[in-house]
Design a protein around this motif. Sequence first.
Motif, mmCIF file in Angstrom:
data_model
loop_
_atom_site.group_PDB
_atom_site.id
_atom_site.type_symbol
_atom_site.label_atom_id
_atom_site.label_comp_id
_atom_site.label_asym_id
_atom_site.label_seq_id
_atom_site.Cartn_x
_atom_site.Cartn_y
_atom_site.Cartn_z
ATOM 1 N N ALA A 1 1.097 1.375 10.901
ATOM 2 C CA ALA A 1 2.021 0.567 11.123
ATOM 3 C C ALA A 1 2.267 0.562 12.595
ATOM 4 N N ASP A 2 2.530 1.480 13.304
ATOM 5 C CA ASP A 2 2.791 1.579 14.975
ATOM 6 C C ASP A 2 1.753 0.749 15.626
ATOM 7 N N GLN B 1 0.692 -1.169 -0.097
ATOM 8 C CA GLN B 1 -0.153 0.029 -0.075
ATOM 9 C C GLN B 1 0.819 1.246 0.013
ATOM 10 N N LEU B 2 0.604 2.134 -1.053
ATOM 11 C CA LEU B 2 1.437 3.358 -1.209
ATOM 12 C C LEU B 2 0.338 4.609 -0.548
ATOM 13 N N PRO B 3 1.219 5.523 -0.273
ATOM 14 C CA PRO B 3 0.179 6.816 0.190
ATOM 15 C C PRO B 3 -0.582 7.223 -0.842
ATOM 16 N N ASP C 1 -1.838 9.577 3.756
ATOM 17 C CA ASP C 1 -0.511 10.101 3.415
ATOM 18 C C ASP C 1 0.630 9.272 4.140
ATOM 19 N N ALA C 2 2.073 9.599 3.972
ATOM 20 C CA ALA C 2 3.171 8.852 4.412
ATOM 21 C C ALA C 2 2.990 8.819 5.824
ATOM 22 N N ASP C 3 2.480 9.788 6.631
ATOM 23 C CA ASP C 3 3.017 10.011 8.186
ATOM 24 C C ASP C 3 1.758 9.254 8.611
ATOM 25 N N GLY D 1 8.421 6.345 -2.742
ATOM 26 C CA GLY D 1 7.953 6.708 -0.949
ATOM 27 C C GLY D 1 7.877 5.585 -0.290
ATOM 28 N N PRO D 2 7.520 5.804 0.910
ATOM 29 C CA PRO D 2 7.472 4.783 1.882
ATOM 30 C C PRO D 2 5.929 3.768 1.597
ATOM 31 N N ALA D 3 5.829 2.886 2.192
ATOM 32 C CA ALA D 3 4.718 2.234 1.922
ATOM 33 C C ALA D 3 4.342 1.185 3.125
#
Length: 573
Positions: free
Chosen positions: A344-345, A329-331, A336-338, A370-372
């Motif tokens: 995830a936390d 899953q991408l933003p 969004d990325a944040d 970007g992150p995922a």
Amino acid sequence: MSATNPQPLAPAQVDFDGARPVSRAFGDIYYDADGPAEVARAFLAPAAFEARTADPAATFTVGELGFGTGLNFIVAAHRARSRLHFISVERHPLSVDDMARSLAPWKAVFPLARDLVEHYPPLVPGWHRRLFEAGRIQLSVYFGDVRDAFAELERQQRRGVDAWFLDGFAPRRNPAMWRRELFEAMARLSAPRASVTTFSAAGDVRRDLASSGFEVRRVDQRPHKRHSTAGVFAGKGRDFVPPTAVAVLGAGLAGTATARALADKGIAVSIADAGEGPAAGASGIPAAVSHPRLSHAPSTLASFRMHAYGFSAHRCRGLPGVTASGVLQLPGPDNDADKLRRIADVTPPGIGEYLEPDAATDRAGIEIRGPALFFPTGLTVDGRRLSEALCRGLEVAASHSGHSSPVVRATGSNVDGFDTLEVTGLAGQMDRFRCRRPPDLPIVGDGTVVPAARSVWAGATYEYRPWATRDATSANAVRFQRLFGDAPGDSVERFRGVRAVTSDRLPVIGCDDGAWFNLGHGSHGTTTAIVGAEIVASAIAGEVAPVTTDLLELVRPSRFRERQQRRPNPFKT
């Protein structure tokens, strides 16, 4: 802790004395060195378990206090010839690593030990349903306080419990589990002549069981210990009889999953659908993706999504038409990325993992800038093949004879005769484009991209009014270009379907005034239709649902009628 909170529980703290797991909190072993033999002599033999579970056509229900390592479940499932519904409660569940280590000595003799570890639920509060041996063995384990679990059972479970296993740590070490009010609740949930067995021989346990309606006796356990306790419920008991036959209307994913869930519970099923075979409509999508739609904040909706995904990923894994691909899953517009990092936390281990761009690129096999979030248990689903597999061996007719009762409607957006249901159809399209280097797994975010042979499926559109095919293809080409940087060539294949969506974007699952429903799943059918099937089949069979009551309330059909007392049906004005 409320089951509404989907955030992970802290696992039990376990040490090992050789191969024996020991609870750090209670200072007691989970089982002795001869674990399976101990299960047989303390729990199964005094209950005449093998004789009572000899009929393959019958269903036998066990209620257990203290799931622990799952060894009682594994041995009972091995000995039973009938269908077995094993209901258990665990306040302090083991981590999957400790579960694997605890069961390692027995996995060669009991293949179910390996399967249980592979399908072990995430450590989040509430009910978790797992099915084994083609549905013959059904596990319903509640992670949380035993009082909450019993309240759930008293609200939902209509079929009586045939045998109780009391396997918490010793009463002097764990007094919260051995209260008289729990024994009284056991009595209210028992079938006629239900048995109770426990390793404990404490006098208070025997007296409280006797005062709750059980005829109690001591069982000689020498040379292992002096005595254990067994008993038989002497009260009237619950004597629920499920219907012998059910008709399911609709042979899409929701309908075939519902029919299969009912058949696995020993109920004869017929399926009626006027289409050209299973999944003739939107359920025939060739490249759907099953992944959790998670939130960083606790809510009933977040819990429903977590439990729906957990069950459906387990239920569908290994079936025809289903590939254990993992999902990235991408933003996107909603996350969004944040927000992905915050999700995830609070996500249980094994469900989701936050990846930095380099790690995401390694997973995807193409550059990810970007992150995922990576979902290792995510699935790629060919809807038609899965639906065909689910209804294999079941009768599918063009129409319903009208003789079977009850009837489950899994009819998508066709809710004629049920005007209060706020369901409508929304068209959508996926396109398959040629691609020099498809990703290694499905990627979701702003739409979906699913790898295929030297190509990808991209989509899907959400058309409040149906678009021209070329316009939908153009929209999907934009999704392709955002991921790969280049515009695709012409679409080489497309799939169009009409999703059934509700006014609140939640499915319709359950019974209202005698009518049963599993529909309105929108774009979440690979998760909610599957858990909806198990919810409906469980209720019809008199069994506790695979989710808690607050989650059932979220999707109940009557919610629309209640809202219409304040405002009109938005799809009828």
